[in-house]
Write a protein that holds these residues in place. Sequence first.
Motif, short mmCIF file in Angstrom:
data_model
loop_
_atom_site.label_atom_id
_atom_site.label_comp_id
_atom_site.label_asym_id
_atom_site.label_seq_id
_atom_site.Cartn_x
_atom_site.Cartn_y
_atom_site.Cartn_z
N MET A 1 0.84 -1.17 0.00
CA MET A 1 0.00 0.00 0.00
C MET A 1 0.89 1.24 0.00
N LYS A 2 0.81 2.00 -1.07
CA LYS A 2 1.59 3.23 -1.18
C LYS A 2 0.77 4.39 -0.63
N LEU A 3 1.39 5.17 0.21
CA LEU A 3 0.74 6.35 0.76
C LEU A 3 1.07 7.56 -0.10
N LEU A 4 0.09 8.43 -0.27
CA LEU A 4 0.26 9.63 -1.08
C LEU A 4 0.43 10.85 -0.18
N THR A 5 1.27 11.76 -0.59
CA THR A 5 1.39 13.04 0.09
C THR A 5 0.20 13.91 -0.33
N VAL A 6 0.05 15.05 0.30
CA VAL A 6 -1.02 15.97 -0.06
C VAL A 6 -0.88 16.39 -1.53
N ALA A 7 0.32 16.69 -1.96
CA ALA A 7 0.55 17.10 -3.35
C ALA A 7 0.19 15.98 -4.33
N GLU A 8 0.59 14.76 -4.01
CA GLU A 8 0.27 13.62 -4.88
C GLU A 8 -1.23 13.37 -4.91
N ALA A 9 -1.87 13.48 -3.75
CA ALA A 9 -3.32 13.29 -3.68
C ALA A 9 -4.04 14.37 -4.50
N ALA A 10 -3.53 15.59 -4.46
CA ALA A 10 -4.12 16.67 -5.25
C ALA A 10 -4.01 16.39 -6.74
N ASP A 11 -2.91 15.80 -7.17
CA ASP A 11 -2.75 15.42 -8.58
C ASP A 11 -3.79 14.37 -8.97
N VAL A 12 -3.99 13.38 -8.11
CA VAL A 12 -4.96 12.32 -8.37
C VAL A 12 -6.37 12.92 -8.43
N ALA A 13 -6.68 13.81 -7.49
CA ALA A 13 -8.02 14.39 -7.39
C ALA A 13 -8.23 15.55 -8.35
N ARG A 14 -7.14 16.01 -8.96
CA ARG A 14 -7.19 17.16 -9.87
C ARG A 14 -7.77 18.40 -9.19
N CYS A 15 -7.18 18.69 -8.03
CA CYS A 15 -7.59 19.88 -7.29
C CYS A 15 -6.37 20.48 -6.61
N HIS A 16 -6.55 21.58 -5.95
CA HIS A 16 -5.45 22.28 -5.28
C HIS A 16 -5.04 21.51 -4.02
N PRO A 17 -3.75 21.45 -3.71
CA PRO A 17 -3.30 20.76 -2.49
C PRO A 17 -3.97 21.27 -1.21
N GLU A 18 -4.30 22.56 -1.15
CA GLU A 18 -4.97 23.07 0.05
C GLU A 18 -6.38 22.50 0.20
N THR A 19 -7.04 22.19 -0.91
CA THR A 19 -8.35 21.55 -0.87
C THR A 19 -8.24 20.17 -0.23
N VAL A 20 -7.20 19.43 -0.61
CA VAL A 20 -6.95 18.11 -0.03
C VAL A 20 -6.61 18.24 1.45
N ALA A 21 -5.73 19.17 1.78
CA ALA A 21 -5.32 19.37 3.18
C ALA A 21 -6.51 19.74 4.05
N ALA A 22 -7.38 20.60 3.54
CA ALA A 22 -8.56 21.00 4.30
C ALA A 22 -9.50 19.82 4.52
N ALA A 23 -9.67 18.98 3.51
CA ALA A 23 -10.53 17.80 3.64
C ALA A 23 -9.94 16.82 4.65
#
Length: 59
Positions: A1-23
Motif C-alpha cells: 500500500m503506497k501512501l500519497l502526500t497531499v501534493a500527490e493526492a491533489a494530482d490524483v483528485a485534480r484539485c489544489h493541495p490546500e483543498t486536499v489538506a482542508a478535507a
Amino acid sequence: MKLLTVAEAADVARCHPETVAAALRAGKLHGHQTKKRAPWVTQKACVIAWRLGQKCSHD
C-alpha cells in the motif's frame, strides 16, 4: 500500500493541495499523520472515493 502526500493526492483528485489538506483536517478525506505536525498522508483509493462523494472501503 503506497501512501500519497497531499501534493500527490491533489494530482490524483485534480484539485489544489490546500483543498486536499482542508478535507484531511476536517475528516472528510481519510488520512493520517505519522506524528504530531507531520505531513498528512492518504491512500489513492481514499482520494478517489472522496472525489466521487463516496466513503473509502475501510471507513
